[in-house]
Design an enzyme around this catalytic site. Sequence first.
Site, PDB file in Angstrom:
ATOM      1  N   LYS A 147     -10.933  -3.969  -2.941  1.00 34.10           N
ATOM      2  CA  LYS A 147     -11.758  -2.758  -2.997  1.00 34.10           C
ATOM      3  C   LYS A 147     -10.960  -1.604  -3.571  1.00 34.10           C
ATOM      4  O   LYS A 147     -11.448  -0.827  -4.368  1.00 34.10           O
ATOM      5  CB  LYS A 147     -12.214  -2.352  -1.584  1.00 34.10           C
ATOM      6  CG  LYS A 147     -13.171  -3.306  -0.929  1.00 34.10           C
ATOM      7  CD  LYS A 147     -13.719  -2.642   0.336  1.00 34.10           C
ATOM      8  CE  LYS A 147     -13.806  -3.618   1.489  1.00 34.10           C
ATOM      9  NZ  LYS A 147     -12.592  -3.653   2.329  1.00 34.10           N
TER      10      LYS A 147
ATOM     11  N   LYS B 227      -5.097 -10.212  -6.226  1.00 29.70           N
ATOM     12  CA  LYS B 227      -6.247 -10.325  -5.324  1.00 29.70           C
ATOM     13  C   LYS B 227      -7.369  -9.383  -5.760  1.00 29.70           C
ATOM     14  O   LYS B 227      -7.103  -8.236  -6.133  1.00 29.70           O
ATOM     15  CB  LYS B 227      -5.736  -9.947  -3.922  1.00 29.70           C
ATOM     16  CG  LYS B 227      -6.763  -9.925  -2.826  1.00 29.70           C
ATOM     17  CD  LYS B 227      -6.139  -9.495  -1.508  1.00 29.70           C
ATOM     18  CE  LYS B 227      -6.406  -8.026  -1.243  1.00 29.70           C
ATOM     19  NZ  LYS B 227      -6.741  -7.701   0.143  1.00 29.70           N
TER      20      LYS B 227
ATOM     21  N   LYS C  57       0.826  -1.216   0.000  1.00 30.81           N
ATOM     22  CA  LYS C  57       0.000   0.000   0.000  1.00 30.81           C
ATOM     23  C   LYS C  57       0.859   1.264   0.000  1.00 30.81           C
ATOM     24  O   LYS C  57       0.506   2.249  -0.634  1.00 30.81           O
ATOM     25  CB  LYS C  57      -0.974  -0.009   1.181  1.00 30.81           C
ATOM     26  CG  LYS C  57      -2.096  -1.019   0.986  1.00 30.81           C
ATOM     27  CD  LYS C  57      -3.282  -0.775   1.887  1.00 30.81           C
ATOM     28  CE  LYS C  57      -4.383  -1.776   1.538  1.00 30.81           C
ATOM     29  NZ  LYS C  57      -5.525  -1.712   2.434  1.00 30.81           N
TER      30      LYS C  57
HETATM   31  N1  AQP Z   1      -9.704 -11.312  -2.776  1.00 25.26           N
HETATM   32  C1  AQP Z   1      -9.945 -11.811  -1.580  1.00 25.26           C
HETATM   33  N2  AQP Z   1     -10.101 -13.146  -1.406  1.00 25.26           N
HETATM   34  C2  AQP Z   1     -10.347 -13.670  -0.183  1.00 25.26           C
HETATM   35  N3  AQP Z   1     -10.496 -12.906   0.935  1.00 25.26           N
HETATM   36  C3  AQP Z   1     -10.360 -11.582   0.808  1.00 25.26           C
HETATM   37  N4  AQP Z   1     -10.441 -10.552   1.690  1.00 25.26           N
HETATM   38  C4  AQP Z   1     -10.213  -9.383   1.035  1.00 25.26           C
HETATM   39  N5  AQP Z   1      -9.996  -9.607  -0.258  1.00 25.26           N
HETATM   40  C5  AQP Z   1     -10.072 -10.957  -0.448  1.00 25.26           C
HETATM   41  C6  AQP Z   1     -10.750 -10.712   3.102  1.00 25.26           C
HETATM   42  O1  AQP Z   1     -11.853  -9.870   3.399  1.00 25.26           O
HETATM   43  C7  AQP Z   1     -11.747  -9.425   4.753  1.00 25.26           C
HETATM   44  C8  AQP Z   1     -12.007  -7.958   4.849  1.00 25.26           C
HETATM   45  O2  AQP Z   1     -11.051  -7.245   4.132  1.00 25.26           O
HETATM   46  P1  AQP Z   1     -10.703  -5.752   4.568  1.00 25.26           P
HETATM   47  O3  AQP Z   1     -11.873  -4.904   4.392  1.00 25.26           O
HETATM   48  O4  AQP Z   1     -10.066  -5.749   5.882  1.00 25.26           O
HETATM   49  O5  AQP Z   1      -9.625  -5.287   3.539  1.00 25.26           O
HETATM   50  P2  AQP Z   1      -8.551  -5.997   2.702  1.00 25.26           P
HETATM   51  O6  AQP Z   1      -8.156  -7.322   3.170  1.00 25.26           O
HETATM   52  O7  AQP Z   1      -7.445  -5.033   2.533  1.00 25.26           O
HETATM   53  O8  AQP Z   1      -9.421  -6.176   1.380  1.00 25.26           O
HETATM   54  P3  AQP Z   1      -9.496  -5.205   0.170  1.00 25.26           P
HETATM   55  O9  AQP Z   1     -10.661  -5.521  -0.631  1.00 25.26           O
HETATM   56  O10 AQP Z   1      -8.188  -5.248  -0.546  1.00 25.26           O
HETATM   57  O11 AQP Z   1      -9.744  -3.796   0.840  1.00 25.26           O
HETATM   58  P4  AQP Z   1      -8.899  -2.449   0.755  1.00 25.26           P
HETATM   59  O12 AQP Z   1      -8.724  -2.237  -0.704  1.00 25.26           O
HETATM   60  O13 AQP Z   1      -9.743  -1.420   1.417  1.00 25.26           O
HETATM   61  O14 AQP Z   1      -7.596  -2.677   1.453  1.00 25.26           O
HETATM   62  C9  AQP Z   1     -10.343  -9.816   5.234  1.00 25.26           C
HETATM   63  O15 AQP Z   1     -10.453 -10.937   6.074  1.00 25.26           O
HETATM   64  C10 AQP Z   1      -9.621 -10.181   3.982  1.00 25.26           C
HETATM   65  O16 AQP Z   1      -8.645 -11.161   4.195  1.00 25.26           O
END
Ligand code: AQP
Length: 334
Positions: free
Chosen positions: A200, A197, A114
Site C-alpha cells: 500500500k 512486495k 520503513k
Molecule cells: N504483497 C503481499 N503479498 C502477500 N501478502 C501480503 N500482505 C501485505 N502485502 C502482501 C499481507 O496483508 C496483510 C495485511 O497487511 P497490513 O495492512 O498489515 O500491512 P503490510 O503487511 O505492511 O502491507 P502493505 O500493503 O505493505 O501495507 P503498508 O504499506 O501500510 O505497510 C498482512 O498479513 C500482510 O502479510
Amino acid sequence: MASPRVLSGIQPTADSFHLGNYLGAVRQYVTMQEGYDAFYCVVDLHAITVDYQPEALRRRSRVAAAQLFAVGLDPDRSTVFIQSHVREHTELAWVLICLTGMGEAGRMTQFKDKSAKYGESSAGVGLFTYPILQAADILLYQADKVPVGADQKQHLELTRDLAQRFNHRFGETFTLPEPHIVKGVEKITDLQDPTAKMSKSSSSPGGILDLLEDPGPLRKKIMRAVTDTGTEIVFDEENKPGIANLLRILSALTGTPIPELETRYAGQGYGTFKKDVAEAVVETFTPIRERTEKLLADETQLDRMLAAGAARARKVAAETMEKVRDRAGFLTAS
Ligand code: AQP
C-alpha cells in the site's frame, strides 16, 4: 471441545486493500471462518505509526471494515472489529513493551525498511514498537493461528518469544500462536518491480492492483506489467520474476495449478496470457467492489456491525487482561 482460535489484523492505511493483502491474508480469513473461532480487526492503532490524517483514517477504517465483510466475512460467524474500540490492546502492549529488549525490537526488518524510508531520526517510537502492539493483538485473544503474508513471519516469532517469556516469568497465561502462511501467495509482488512486495505504501500506482479499482485501470496495469525478455510462459522465479508473479496470481484466482497453466499457454506469447490474468482479477474484484460500495452506503448499519464485533472482542480481551494484571503484580482496583 472449543474450536481453535484465529486472529488477524489489517491496516487502514489506504483507500483500498490490494491483491497482495487479498491473496496473502484476507482470502484466508474467509476460509478460516470454517472450523475456527475467528477474530479479525482493522488495526487503526497500527496505522498511526506513520504519517496520517485523522479524516482519512476515519474513512479508511470504515472502507477496510466494509471490504472485510464484502469478501465474505459473516458477522454471525466472525468477530470483526476496530482495534481502538478495545482498550486492552494498548494496555497489554505496554506490559509486553516492558518485556522486550531494545536489541530484539531493533532487529525487526519491517522497522528497518520503513524507518529507512522516513529517515532513522524522524521515524516514530510507535513504528519501533509496532510489532509489540501486534503481539498484544494476537495474545489478547489467545489465538492459535494467525493468517498472514510472508512479511509478517518475523513479527510472529517475536510474538511467540514474548508469550513464552511472560509465561515463564509469571505463569502460564498465553497460547503460543502459529503463523498460517499459504505457499504460493505469501508474497505477491509489485507489477512494475516484480522482486519487491506489492505494498500500500511503497508500490507505485502502476505496480499495485487495488481491490476497489475499476476494471479499466486494472486491465491496463496488468497489460503493462513488467515482464521479462523472451516469450515463454514458464515459472522461473529467478530469471522471469514478472511472469512468475502473474502465474502465481492466475493460479491462485482460478485454482489451476501452475504446471497446467504453463502447458496451456505454451507458444502463446505474453498478450493472451496477460489478458486472461486481467479477466481473472476483474472477475474476482468486481463483486467485492460492488458489495463494499453497498455496505459503505449505510454507515449507520456498518457502525452497528462493528459495535457488535467490538462488544464480543472486549469480552475475550477483558478476560485475558484480568489474568495478565493479576500475574504481573498489579493491585486490583477496588
Ligand atoms: N504483497 C503481499 N503479498 C502477500 N501478502 C501480503 N500482505 C501485505 N502485502 C502482501 C499481507 O496483508 C496483510 C495485511 O497487511 P497490513 O495492512 O498489515 O500491512 P503490510 O503487511 O505492511 O502491507 P502493505 O500493503 O505493505 O501495507 P503498508 O504499506 O501500510 O505497510 C498482512 O498479513 C500482510 O502479510
